[in-house]
Design an enzyme around this catalytic site. Structure first.
Site, PDB file in Angstrom:
ATOM      1  N   SER A 157       0.979  -1.247  -0.024  1.00 48.75           N
ATOM      2  CA  SER A 157       0.085   0.183   0.040  1.00 48.75           C
ATOM      3  C   SER A 157       0.735   1.208   0.165  1.00 48.75           C
ATOM      4  O   SER A 157       0.677   2.159  -0.693  1.00 48.75           O
ATOM      5  CB  SER A 157      -1.023  -0.028   1.066  1.00 48.75           C
ATOM      6  OG  SER A 157      -0.318   0.027   2.520  1.00 48.75           O
ATOM      7  N   HIS A 168       8.582   3.151   8.834  1.00 47.22           N
ATOM      8  CA  HIS A 168       8.304   2.086   9.997  1.00 47.22           C
ATOM      9  C   HIS A 168       7.317   2.939  10.803  1.00 47.22           C
ATOM     10  O   HIS A 168       7.071   3.856  11.189  1.00 47.22           O
ATOM     11  CB  HIS A 168       9.454   2.170  11.039  1.00 47.22           C
ATOM     12  CG  HIS A 168       9.358   1.014  11.877  1.00 47.22           C
ATOM     13  ND1 HIS A 168       9.653  -0.263  11.976  1.00 47.22           N
ATOM     14  CD2 HIS A 168       8.897   1.164  13.622  1.00 47.22           C
ATOM     15  CE1 HIS A 168       9.170  -0.767  13.316  1.00 47.22           C
ATOM     16  NE2 HIS A 168       8.842  -0.034  13.937  1.00 47.22           N
TER      17      HIS A 168
HETATM   18  C1  GRF Z   1       3.908  -0.643   6.903  1.00 44.41           C
HETATM   19  O1  GRF Z   1       3.341  -0.451   8.043  1.00 44.41           O
HETATM   20  C2  GRF Z   1       5.334  -0.001   6.872  1.00 44.41           C
HETATM   21  O2  GRF Z   1       5.484   1.038   7.810  1.00 44.41           O
HETATM   22  C3  GRF Z   1       6.024  -1.231   7.478  1.00 44.41           C
HETATM   23  O3  GRF Z   1       5.327  -2.464   6.838  1.00 44.41           O
HETATM   24  C4  GRF Z   1       4.263  -1.941   6.417  1.00 44.41           C
HETATM   25  C5  GRF Z   1       4.211  -2.286   4.985  1.00 44.41           C
HETATM   26  O4  GRF Z   1       2.728  -1.866   4.460  1.00 44.41           O
HETATM   27  N1  GRF Z   1       7.435  -1.214   7.094  1.00 44.41           N
HETATM   28  P1  GRF Z   1       2.392  -1.962   2.858  1.00 44.41           P
HETATM   29  O5  GRF Z   1       2.896  -3.536   2.352  1.00 44.41           O
HETATM   30  O6  GRF Z   1       3.060  -0.715   2.411  1.00 44.41           O
HETATM   31  O7  GRF Z   1       1.065  -2.001   2.790  1.00 44.41           O
END
Ligand code: GRF
Length: 200
Positions: free
Chosen positions: A13, A109
Site C-alpha cells: 500500500s 516504520h
Molecule cells: C507498513 O506499515 C510499513 O511502515 C512497514 O510495513 C508496512 C508495509 O505496508 N515497514 P504496505 O506493504 O506498504 O501496505
C-alpha cells in the site's frame, strides 16, 4: 525526475501511495523498479499491473544472502536508481546495497523509533506492544537504513494520538493513513533539499 527503486515484501500500500504521488505530480520522481524478496507478494502483482518493471530476488533463486545482495545492486544499477525505498520490505538490506547506495536507502516504520523497532517488531505486533506499554501516542518514522533493523538516522516522524478505546487494528489503520502521505512528502523534501542527507 529522480528514479526510485522500491523494495517490497507484502501488500504494497505504501508503494501504491508513492506511485499515486508520482503520477499526480506530488512527487517529482518515477518508480523505475520494484524488487521483492517474495514472489507471492501482492505488491509485485500491483506493480506489474501498473507496468512498473519488477524483479524477484528470493532465496529460491539466489543461494545465499551475498548472491541476492549482489543481484540487488546489479538490478538497481541497471535502472540508475537515485533512492531505494523500503516499503514493507521484511528482510535486512545487504552490505553491498548499503555501500553502493550509501545514505540513499530509506525505510518507513509504523512507530516512533527508537521505540518499538527491531527484530520481531513488524505488522500488528508493533501496535499491540504500543498499547500494552500504555503509550499515549504512536506514529510513523522515516529513517535511513543501516545494517540493523530500524536503526539508521531518523529523517522525519509524525505522531498520531491514541484513543482510550484504541485497538491494535484501529491504531494500525490510523498509522497507515499517515504513512501514505508522509513517505512521498519526505522524499520530495529530500529532493528539494529541505531534508538533507549525509554526504560522506
Ligand atoms: C507498513 O506499515 C510499513 O511502515 C512497514 O510495513 C508496512 C508495509 O505496508 N515497514 P504496505 O506493504 O506498504 O501496505
Amino acid at each position: 525526475m529522480k528514479k526510485l527503486g522500491i523494495l517490497v515484501s507484502g501488500r504494497g500500500s505504501n508503494m501504491m501511495a508513492i506511485e499515486h504521488a508520482c503520477k499526480h505530480g506530488e512527487l517529482s520522481a518515477n518508480i523505475e523498479l520494484v524488487i521483492s524478496n517474495n514472489k507471492n507478494s501482492l505488491a509485485l502483482a500491483l506493480a506489474q499491473e501498473k507496468n512498473i518493471k519488477t524483479a524477484c530476488i528470493d532465496s529460491s533463486i539466489y543461494p545465499d544472502s551475498d548472491a541476492s545482495d549482489k543481484a540487488m545492486v546489479e538490478a538497481l544499477d541497471e535502472h540508475d536508481i537515485d533512492f531505494v525505498l523500503l516499503a514493507g520490505f521484511m528482510k535486512k538490506v545487504g552490505p553491498r546495497v548499503l555501500s553502493r547506495y550509501k545514505h540513499k536507502v530509506i525505510n518507513i516504520h509504523p512507530s516512533l523509533l527508537p521505540k518499538f523497532g527491531g527484530k520481531g517488531m513488524f505488522g500488528i505486533n508493533i501496535h499491540t506492544a504500543v498499547l500494552a506499554a500504555g503509550e499515549i501516542e504512536s506514529g510513523v518514522t522515516i529513517h535511513l537504513v543501516n545494517g540493523e533493523y530500524d536503526e539508521g538516522a531518523v529523517l522525519t516522524q509524525q505522531t498520531v494520538s491514541i484513543a482510550l478505546d484504541e485497538t491494535p487494528e484501529s491504531l494500525a489503520a490510523k498509522v497507515l493513513k499517515v504513512e501514505h502521505v508522509l513517505f512521498s512528502k519526505t522524499i520530495q523534501k529530500i529532493i528539494d533539499g529541505i531534508i538533507l542527507l549525509p554526504s560522506d
